[in-house]
Scaffold this motif. Structure first.
Motif, PDB file in Angstrom:
ATOM      1  N   SER A   1       0.827  -1.200   0.000  1.00 55.90           N
ATOM      2  CA  SER A   1       0.000   0.000   0.000  1.00 55.90           C
ATOM      3  C   SER A   1       0.856   1.242   0.000  1.00 55.90           C
ATOM      4  O   SER A   1       1.730   1.395   0.841  1.00 55.90           O
TER       5      SER A   1
ATOM      6  N   SER B   1      -7.088   1.174  -5.070  1.00 57.45           N
ATOM      7  CA  SER B   1      -6.316   0.480  -4.052  1.00 57.45           C
ATOM      8  C   SER B   1      -7.203  -0.538  -3.359  1.00 57.45           C
ATOM      9  O   SER B   1      -8.345  -0.248  -3.010  1.00 57.45           O
TER      10      SER B   1
ATOM     11  N   LEU C   1      -2.387  -2.206  -5.828  1.00 61.04           N
ATOM     12  CA  LEU C   1      -2.707  -0.956  -6.507  1.00 61.04           C
ATOM     13  C   LEU C   1      -2.903  -1.272  -7.980  1.00 61.04           C
ATOM     14  O   LEU C   1      -2.023  -1.861  -8.606  1.00 61.04           O
TER      15      LEU C   1
END
Length: 354
Positions: free
Chosen positions: A26, A249, A263
């Motif tokens: 992330s 995301s 992503l």
């Protein structure tokens, strides 16, 4: 199809989680659909500072608050200085800011922020002397403005970005089967002159959300995302000059110590609805890989980044998305830097490809 479909790893159990951790991460500034985003600060007393601004080239001085390195501006000044629609409902404790085909709502009672119907992470709101102060950069960048700061003049510059004429609204899909919670937001475009292109893009983005929900609902002991809790949210990063760039995301809780993340970027040519490649967005330069490599090496040095392995080269089809300032090249967790660094990201200025 790229993205979440590539996350369906048909591997043995002992390899599945390791692969997921290596390939999913992330970035630092994702707008995930969660939590404590708009908590009001009511106990602290902040000094009001006269800050120098240049708003669309017009200089002015506006009273602001500085908290933890962030500049806060009074809600009423958004209306008078920028022409945004503003409202604070004392009964519901909801702050609403409108403009540039956007509606941003900060619910102080429930500590949530929504942008065009999508829950996003945000920053604190400060309430002082019956005045609501909002985080300037966080707010304006999501409302379609470029925010700059000159250290020499100590002046904040604000300028509206010339965006494509379209509206992007958040829709959602959910599935709570198997005792798991799955919620994915996806963008829906409207207002385009070419409705065929609009339909084409919307169909692709909805299909991705549907297939991601379906994959996370499956039961397969060798699938790292089977029967998982899932959150998905999108961020529009560029909507200019006939191009639209965004990423979604995804955050998955598959029972491990840490959530897994991915992503999935998309960059569209709004004249055709086709997705653009990295070569397409770098002016078709045959040497675009070399140009990007040189820029990344320079940024690693200038930013004094602690890489775990010497950087050599990107892939010709390296994942990317566009920003107002350039092409954002990113790497997955553990690929270039330590796992705690998330997605190392490098913005390559458009001018580098001229």
């Amino acid at each position: 199809m790229k993205g979440m479909l590539n996350m369906k790893f048909k591997q043995h159990k002992k390899l599945g989680l390791a692969l997921a951790i290596a390939l999913l991460a992330s970035p630092v500034a994702l707008s995930l659909p969660a939590g404590q985003a708009a908590a009001a600060v009511t106990n602290a007393k902040f000094s009001i500072i006269n800050q120098s601004f240049s708003i669309e080239g017009v200089k002015s001085s506006i009273g602001t608050i500085n908290s933890k390195g962030s500049t806060y501006i009074a809600l009423r000044n958004l209306n008078t200085a920028l022409g945004l629609g503003t409202n604070f409902d004392k009964k519901t404790q909801v702050v609403t800011v409108t403009g540039h085909n956007r509606i941003l709502k900060l619910d102080l009672k429930n500590n949530t922020v929504t942008l065009n119907g999508q829950l996003i992470n945000g920053q604190q709101v400060i309430l002082q002397d019956n005045t609501t102060y909002l985080p300037l950069r966080f707010l304006l960048e999501r409302m379609g403005y470029e925010v700059t700061y000159s250290s020499a003049s100590k002046q904040i510059g604000i300028k509206a970005i010339a965006e494509n004429k379209l509206t992007i609204q958040a829709h959602s899909l959910s599935d709570n089967s198997g005792g798991k919670k799955r919620l994915v937001y996806y963008p829906v475009i409207s207002g385009m002159g070419n409705t065929d292109v609009q339909t084409k893009i919307n169909a692709l983005l909805k299909q991705e959300a549907e297939k991601t929900i379906a994959l996370s609902s499956q039961h397969n002991e060798y699938d790292t995302i089977s029967n998982s809790n899932l959150k998905g949210a999108f961020e529009v990063t560029y909507n200019e000059k006939g191009k639209l760039s965004l990423y979604t995301s995804y955050s998955m809780d598959s029972g491990g110590a840490h959530d897994l993340h991915n992503l999935v970027p998309h960059t569209f040519d709004l004249s055709t609805g086709n997705e653009l490649t990295l070569k397409d967005v770098t002016e078709g330069k045959a040497s675009y890989v070399t140009i990007i490599n040189d820029q990344i090496k320079k940024q690693i040095k200038d930013r004094k980044l602690d890489v775990i392995t010497p950087f050599k080269t990107i892939k010709a089809d390296q994942n990317f998305y566009l920003t107002h300032n350039g092409v954002a090249i990113y790497f997955t967790e553990g690929e270039l830097m330590g796992a705690a660094q998330g997605f190392p990201t490098f913005v390559i200025p458009f001018s580098a490809f001229k």
